[in-house]
Design a protein around this motif. Structure first.
Motif, short mmCIF file in Angstrom:
data_model
loop_
_atom_site.label_atom_id
_atom_site.label_comp_id
_atom_site.label_asym_id
_atom_site.label_seq_id
_atom_site.Cartn_x
_atom_site.Cartn_y
_atom_site.Cartn_z
N LEU A 1 19.53 -19.17 13.61
CA LEU A 1 20.81 -18.45 13.61
C LEU A 1 20.66 -17.20 14.45
N LYS A 2 21.48 -17.09 15.47
CA LYS A 2 21.38 -15.95 16.38
C LYS A 2 22.13 -14.74 15.81
N PRO A 3 21.57 -13.55 15.97
CA PRO A 3 22.20 -12.35 15.41
C PRO A 3 23.31 -11.78 16.28
N HIS A 4 23.55 -12.34 17.46
CA HIS A 4 24.55 -11.80 18.38
C HIS A 4 25.93 -11.66 17.73
N LEU B 1 26.80 -11.35 14.62
CA LEU B 1 26.89 -10.28 13.61
C LEU B 1 27.08 -8.92 14.28
N TYR B 2 26.33 -8.69 15.35
CA TYR B 2 26.46 -7.42 16.05
C TYR B 2 27.81 -7.29 16.76
N VAL B 3 28.33 -8.39 17.28
CA VAL B 3 29.66 -8.34 17.89
C VAL B 3 30.72 -8.00 16.85
N MET B 4 30.61 -8.61 15.66
CA MET B 4 31.58 -8.31 14.59
C MET B 4 31.45 -6.86 14.13
N LEU B 5 30.22 -6.36 13.99
CA LEU B 5 30.04 -4.96 13.61
C LEU B 5 30.58 -4.01 14.67
N LEU B 6 30.40 -4.35 15.93
CA LEU B 6 30.93 -3.52 17.02
C LEU B 6 32.46 -3.50 17.00
N MET B 7 33.08 -4.66 16.81
CA MET B 7 34.54 -4.70 16.74
C MET B 7 35.05 -3.92 15.54
N LEU B 8 34.39 -4.05 14.41
CA LEU B 8 34.79 -3.32 13.22
C LEU B 8 34.63 -1.82 13.40
N ALA B 9 33.53 -1.40 14.01
CA ALA B 9 33.31 0.03 14.27
C ALA B 9 34.35 0.58 15.24
N THR B 10 34.66 -0.20 16.28
CA THR B 10 35.69 0.22 17.24
C THR B 10 37.03 0.37 16.56
N LYS C 1 13.46 -29.48 0.92
CA LYS C 1 12.82 -29.66 2.22
C LYS C 1 13.03 -28.47 3.17
N VAL C 2 13.54 -27.35 2.69
CA VAL C 2 13.88 -26.24 3.58
C VAL C 2 12.89 -25.09 3.42
N GLN C 3 12.50 -24.53 4.55
CA GLN C 3 11.74 -23.29 4.57
C GLN C 3 12.49 -22.33 5.49
N THR C 4 12.55 -21.07 5.09
CA THR C 4 13.24 -20.07 5.91
C THR C 4 12.25 -19.02 6.37
N SER C 5 12.59 -18.39 7.49
CA SER C 5 11.78 -17.29 8.00
C SER C 5 12.66 -16.40 8.86
N GLY C 6 12.20 -15.19 9.08
CA GLY C 6 12.91 -14.27 9.96
C GLY C 6 13.95 -13.43 9.26
N SER C 7 14.71 -12.73 10.08
CA SER C 7 15.75 -11.83 9.60
C SER C 7 17.03 -12.09 10.37
N LYS C 8 18.15 -12.02 9.68
CA LYS C 8 19.42 -12.31 10.36
C LYS C 8 19.87 -11.17 11.28
N PHE C 9 19.19 -10.03 11.23
CA PHE C 9 19.53 -8.90 12.10
C PHE C 9 18.53 -8.70 13.23
N SER C 10 17.51 -9.53 13.34
CA SER C 10 16.43 -9.34 14.31
C SER C 10 16.62 -10.25 15.52
N PHE C 11 16.51 -9.66 16.71
CA PHE C 11 16.55 -10.45 17.93
C PHE C 11 15.20 -11.10 18.20
N SER C 12 14.11 -10.41 17.87
CA SER C 12 12.78 -10.93 18.15
C SER C 12 12.32 -11.98 17.14
N ASN C 13 12.82 -11.89 15.90
CA ASN C 13 12.45 -12.85 14.86
C ASN C 13 13.71 -13.27 14.11
#
Length: 99
Positions: free
Chosen positions: A18-21, A23-32, A79-91
């Motif tokens: 899941l790409k964080p892009h 989420l950041y676009v929605m936060l930017l629109m909300l902040a604007t 059968k599911v394993q999760t990793s990473g952070s939904k706000f991280s571009f690198s992980n």
């Protein structure tokens, strides 16, 4: 949609990233919108931002429905394993589903 997630399938597993892009676009629109509403008071900007924000949220929701269904089925099977952070571009947040 490639903007919201990437799905890679091998013989042994399915990886969904899941790409964080979005989420950041929605936060930017909300902040604007909030800055415009509280400080600038420019109505045409508000009349453009909110409908675009709502349409973007709906598109994101419906593009992720198929992914969420697949993940929920795999979760019920254990059968599911999760990793990473939904706000991280690198992980970014990743589902690994074993076959």
């Amino acid at each position: 949609m490639a903007f919201f997630f990437e799905r890679a399938e091998t013989d042994n597993e399915v990886k969904i990233v899941l790409k964080p892009h979005s989420l950041y676009v929605m936060l930017l629109m909300l902040a604007t919108w909030l800055i415009n509403e509280m400080v600038l008071h420019i109505m045409p900007v508000t009349q453009i931002i909110m409908p675009v924000f709502i349409v973007f949220m709906v598109i994101r929701f419906f593009s992720l429905v198929k992914v969420q269904k697949e993940v929920l089925i795999a979760m019920k099977q254990g059968k599911v394993q999760t990793s990473g952070s939904k706000f991280s571009f690198s992980n970014p947040f990743t589902y690994s589903i074993n076959k």
